[in-house]
Design a protein around this motif. Structure first.
Motif, PDB file in Angstrom:
ATOM      1  N   ILE A  69      13.919  15.048 -42.799  1.00 52.78           N
ATOM      2  CA  ILE A  69      12.590  15.663 -42.683  1.00 52.78           C
ATOM      3  C   ILE A  69      11.888  15.453 -44.023  1.00 52.78           C
ATOM      4  CG2 ILE A  69      11.295  17.796 -42.319  1.00 52.78           C
ATOM      5  CD1 ILE A  69      13.663  18.896 -40.763  1.00 52.78           C
ATOM      6  N   ALA A  70      10.668  14.934 -43.959  1.00 54.92           N
ATOM      7  CA  ALA A  70       9.899  14.701 -45.186  1.00 54.92           C
ATOM      8  C   ALA A  70       9.403  16.032 -45.753  1.00 54.92           C
ATOM      9  CB  ALA A  70       8.712  13.782 -44.892  1.00 54.92           C
ATOM     10  N   TYR A  71       9.284  16.091 -47.058  1.00 56.46           N
ATOM     11  CA  TYR A  71       8.785  17.305 -47.703  1.00 56.46           C
ATOM     12  C   TYR A  71       8.081  16.926 -48.995  1.00 56.46           C
ATOM     13  CZ  TYR A  71      12.780  16.992 -50.907  1.00 56.46           C
ATOM     14  OH  TYR A  71      13.690  16.570 -51.845  1.00 56.46           O
ATOM     15  N   GLU A  72       7.398  17.914 -49.560  1.00 58.95           N
ATOM     16  CA  GLU A  72       6.700  17.736 -50.837  1.00 58.95           C
ATOM     17  C   GLU A  72       7.267  18.735 -51.832  1.00 58.95           C
ATOM     18  OE1 GLU A  72       2.538  18.324 -50.107  1.00 58.95           O
ATOM     19  OE2 GLU A  72       2.546  16.979 -48.380  1.00 58.95           O
ATOM     20  N   ARG A  73       7.074  18.448 -53.084  1.00 59.99           N
ATOM     21  CA  ARG A  73       7.493  19.380 -54.135  1.00 59.99           C
ATOM     22  C   ARG A  73       6.262  20.076 -54.692  1.00 59.99           C
ATOM     23  NH1 ARG A  73      12.664  20.782 -55.511  1.00 59.99           N
ATOM     24  NH2 ARG A  73      14.090  19.106 -55.081  1.00 59.99           N
ATOM     25  N   ALA A  74       6.399  21.372 -54.897  1.00 62.10           N
ATOM     26  CA  ALA A  74       5.375  22.161 -55.577  1.00 62.10           C
ATOM     27  C   ALA A  74       6.099  22.805 -56.757  1.00 62.10           C
ATOM     28  CB  ALA A  74       4.784  23.203 -54.649  1.00 62.10           C
ATOM     29  N   GLY A  75       6.127  22.113 -57.861  1.00 56.31           N
ATOM     30  CA  GLY A  75       6.939  22.558 -58.995  1.00 56.31           C
ATOM     31  C   GLY A  75       8.399  22.380 -58.625  1.00 56.31           C
ATOM     32  N   SER A  76       9.166  23.447 -58.665  1.00 48.50           N
ATOM     33  CA  SER A  76      10.583  23.354 -58.292  1.00 48.50           C
ATOM     34  C   SER A  76      10.811  23.733 -56.826  1.00 48.50           C
ATOM     35  CB  SER A  76      11.411  24.272 -59.199  1.00 48.50           C
ATOM     36  OG  SER A  76      11.010  25.620 -59.004  1.00 48.50           O
ATOM     37  N   HIS A  77       9.738  24.049 -56.102  1.00 51.21           N
ATOM     38  CA  HIS A  77       9.849  24.482 -54.709  1.00 51.21           C
ATOM     39  C   HIS A  77       9.558  23.344 -53.747  1.00 51.21           C
ATOM     40  CE1 HIS A  77      10.115  28.637 -56.003  1.00 51.21           C
ATOM     41  NE2 HIS A  77       9.092  28.400 -56.823  1.00 51.21           N
ATOM     42  N   ARG A  78      10.247  23.363 -52.628  1.00 51.36           N
ATOM     43  CA  ARG A  78       9.983  22.390 -51.564  1.00 51.36           C
ATOM     44  C   ARG A  78       8.970  22.995 -50.599  1.00 51.36           C
ATOM     45  NH1 ARG A  78      15.675  22.480 -52.097  1.00 51.36           N
ATOM     46  NH2 ARG A  78      16.574  20.458 -52.609  1.00 51.36           N
ATOM     47  N   ARG A  79       8.062  22.158 -50.127  1.00 51.42           N
ATOM     48  CA  ARG A  79       7.110  22.558 -49.093  1.00 51.42           C
ATOM     49  C   ARG A  79       7.208  21.510 -47.988  1.00 51.42           C
ATOM     50  NH1 ARG A  79       7.600  26.706 -51.168  1.00 51.42           N
ATOM     51  NH2 ARG A  79       6.071  27.854 -52.402  1.00 51.42           N
ATOM     52  N   VAL A  80       7.291  21.996 -46.750  1.00 53.71           N
ATOM     53  CA  VAL A  80       7.526  21.115 -45.613  1.00 53.71           C
ATOM     54  C   VAL A  80       6.287  21.106 -44.714  1.00 53.71           C
ATOM     55  CG1 VAL A  80       9.121  20.564 -43.747  1.00 53.71           C
ATOM     56  CG2 VAL A  80       9.933  21.877 -45.721  1.00 53.71           C
ATOM     57  N   PRO A  81       5.711  19.918 -44.475  1.00 52.92           N
ATOM     58  CA  PRO A  81       4.550  19.855 -43.580  1.00 52.92           C
ATOM     59  C   PRO A  81       4.921  20.298 -42.161  1.00 52.92           C
ATOM     60  CG  PRO A  81       4.756  17.813 -44.838  1.00 52.92           C
ATOM     61  CD  PRO A  81       6.008  18.603 -45.070  1.00 52.92           C
ATOM     62  N   VAL A  82       4.062  21.110 -41.568  1.00 57.60           N
ATOM     63  CA  VAL A  82       4.289  21.574 -40.205  1.00 57.60           C
ATOM     64  C   VAL A  82       4.512  20.388 -39.271  1.00 57.60           C
ATOM     65  CG1 VAL A  82       3.197  22.714 -38.224  1.00 57.60           C
ATOM     66  CG2 VAL A  82       2.985  23.703 -40.499  1.00 57.60           C
ATOM     67  N   ALA A  83       3.714  19.339 -39.431  1.00 60.46           N
ATOM     68  CA  ALA A  83       3.833  18.171 -38.553  1.00 60.46           C
ATOM     69  C   ALA A  83       5.231  17.557 -38.627  1.00 60.46           C
ATOM     70  CB  ALA A  83       2.775  17.126 -38.920  1.00 60.46           C
ATOM     71  N   GLU A  84       5.845  17.552 -39.800  1.00 66.21           N
ATOM     72  CA  GLU A  84       7.196  17.001 -39.951  1.00 66.21           C
ATOM     73  C   GLU A  84       8.234  17.877 -39.263  1.00 66.21           C
ATOM     74  OE1 GLU A  84       8.504  14.106 -41.256  1.00 66.21           O
ATOM     75  OE2 GLU A  84       6.392  13.541 -41.141  1.00 66.21           O
ATOM     76  N   VAL A  85       8.068  19.183 -39.377  1.00 68.22           N
ATOM     77  CA  VAL A  85       8.995  20.112 -38.717  1.00 68.22           C
ATOM     78  C   VAL A  85       8.905  19.932 -37.203  1.00 68.22           C
ATOM     79  CG1 VAL A  85       9.556  22.540 -38.334  1.00 68.22           C
ATOM     80  CG2 VAL A  85       8.900  21.763 -40.615  1.00 68.22           C
ATOM     81  N   LEU A  86       7.690  19.841 -36.684  1.00 68.76           N
ATOM     82  CA  LEU A  86       7.503  19.667 -35.244  1.00 68.76           C
ATOM     83  C   LEU A  86       8.020  18.318 -34.773  1.00 68.76           C
ATOM     84  CD1 LEU A  86       3.974  21.285 -34.815  1.00 68.76           C
ATOM     85  CD2 LEU A  86       6.226  22.318 -34.415  1.00 68.76           C
ATOM     86  N   ARG A  87       7.838  17.277 -35.592  1.00 72.66           N
ATOM     87  CA  ARG A  87       8.352  15.942 -35.250  1.00 72.66           C
ATOM     88  C   ARG A  87       9.873  15.982 -35.129  1.00 72.66           C
ATOM     89  NH1 ARG A  87      11.234  12.625 -37.547  1.00 72.66           N
ATOM     90  NH2 ARG A  87      11.112  13.660 -39.555  1.00 72.66           N
ATOM     91  N   TYR A  88      10.528  16.607 -36.103  1.00 78.59           N
ATOM     92  CA  TYR A  88      11.986  16.704 -36.087  1.00 78.59           C
ATOM     93  C   TYR A  88      12.460  17.529 -34.884  1.00 78.59           C
ATOM     94  CZ  TYR A  88      16.754  17.767 -37.344  1.00 78.59           C
ATOM     95  OH  TYR A  88      18.118  17.898 -37.314  1.00 78.59           O
ATOM     96  N   ARG A  89      11.784  18.627 -34.612  1.00 78.84           N
ATOM     97  CA  ARG A  89      12.166  19.482 -33.484  1.00 78.84           C
ATOM     98  C   ARG A  89      12.056  18.725 -32.161  1.00 78.84           C
ATOM     99  NH1 ARG A  89       9.082  25.062 -32.255  1.00 78.84           N
ATOM    100  NH2 ARG A  89       7.535  23.608 -31.499  1.00 78.84           N
ATOM    101  N   GLU A  90      10.986  17.952 -32.001  1.00 80.99           N
ATOM    102  CA  GLU A  90      10.798  17.172 -30.771  1.00 80.99           C
ATOM    103  C   GLU A  90      11.863  16.078 -30.651  1.00 80.99           C
ATOM    104  OE1 GLU A  90       9.346  15.782 -27.185  1.00 80.99           O
ATOM    105  OE2 GLU A  90       9.058  17.689 -28.202  1.00 80.99           O
TER     106      GLU A  90
END
Length: 126
Positions: A69-90
């Motif tokens: 699942i693709a994600y982005e970094r916001a400092g030391s935190h990971r942020r996951v795009p909703v579209a990526e979560v839904l893509r993986y779930r599907e």
């Protein structure tokens, strides 16, 4: 065209493609389920993404680190795009369905072969 009426009496046209999702939303609320509406561009925390997928946060982090699942970094935190979560779930749903269909297909092939007498004869083990 059907319309949505606001508390002030204003009528907002309701396009056909919104009827299904709105019906699901209302039915979920009537069942007492909690509902969250997010935009496809929104970013989720790892906890929110894990909850949406129905998995533990550590498991989600393994999926992120494994590039499932693709994600982005916001400092030391990971942020996951909703579209990526839904893509993986599907994709996971499709895999599950395919996995459930395969034994059924194999069973049907076996039954057809047994009826036609085309099953291989048993081999003796020596």
């Amino acid at each position: 065209m059907p319309a949505f009426a606001t508390s002030t009496g204003e009528r907002i046209p309701l396009p056909d493609d919104l009827r299904g999702p709105l019906r699901q939303l209302i039915e979920a609320l009537l069942r007492g389920s909690s509902v969250v509406v997010v935009g496809s561009e929104d970013l989720l925390t790892t906890t929110e993404a894990a909850r949406l997928l129905g998995v533990s946060r550590p498991y989600l982090v393994r999926l992120l680190d494994g590039a499932r699942i693709a994600y982005e970094r916001a400092g030391s935190h990971r942020r996951v795009p909703v579209a990526e979560v839904l893509r993986y779930r599907e994709a996971r749903r499709r895999q599950r369905e395919q996995g459930l269909r395969e034994p059924q297909r194999m069973s049907q092939e076996f039954e057809v072969g047994a009826i036609r007498g085309t099953l291989p004869s048993p081999q003796k083990c020596v």
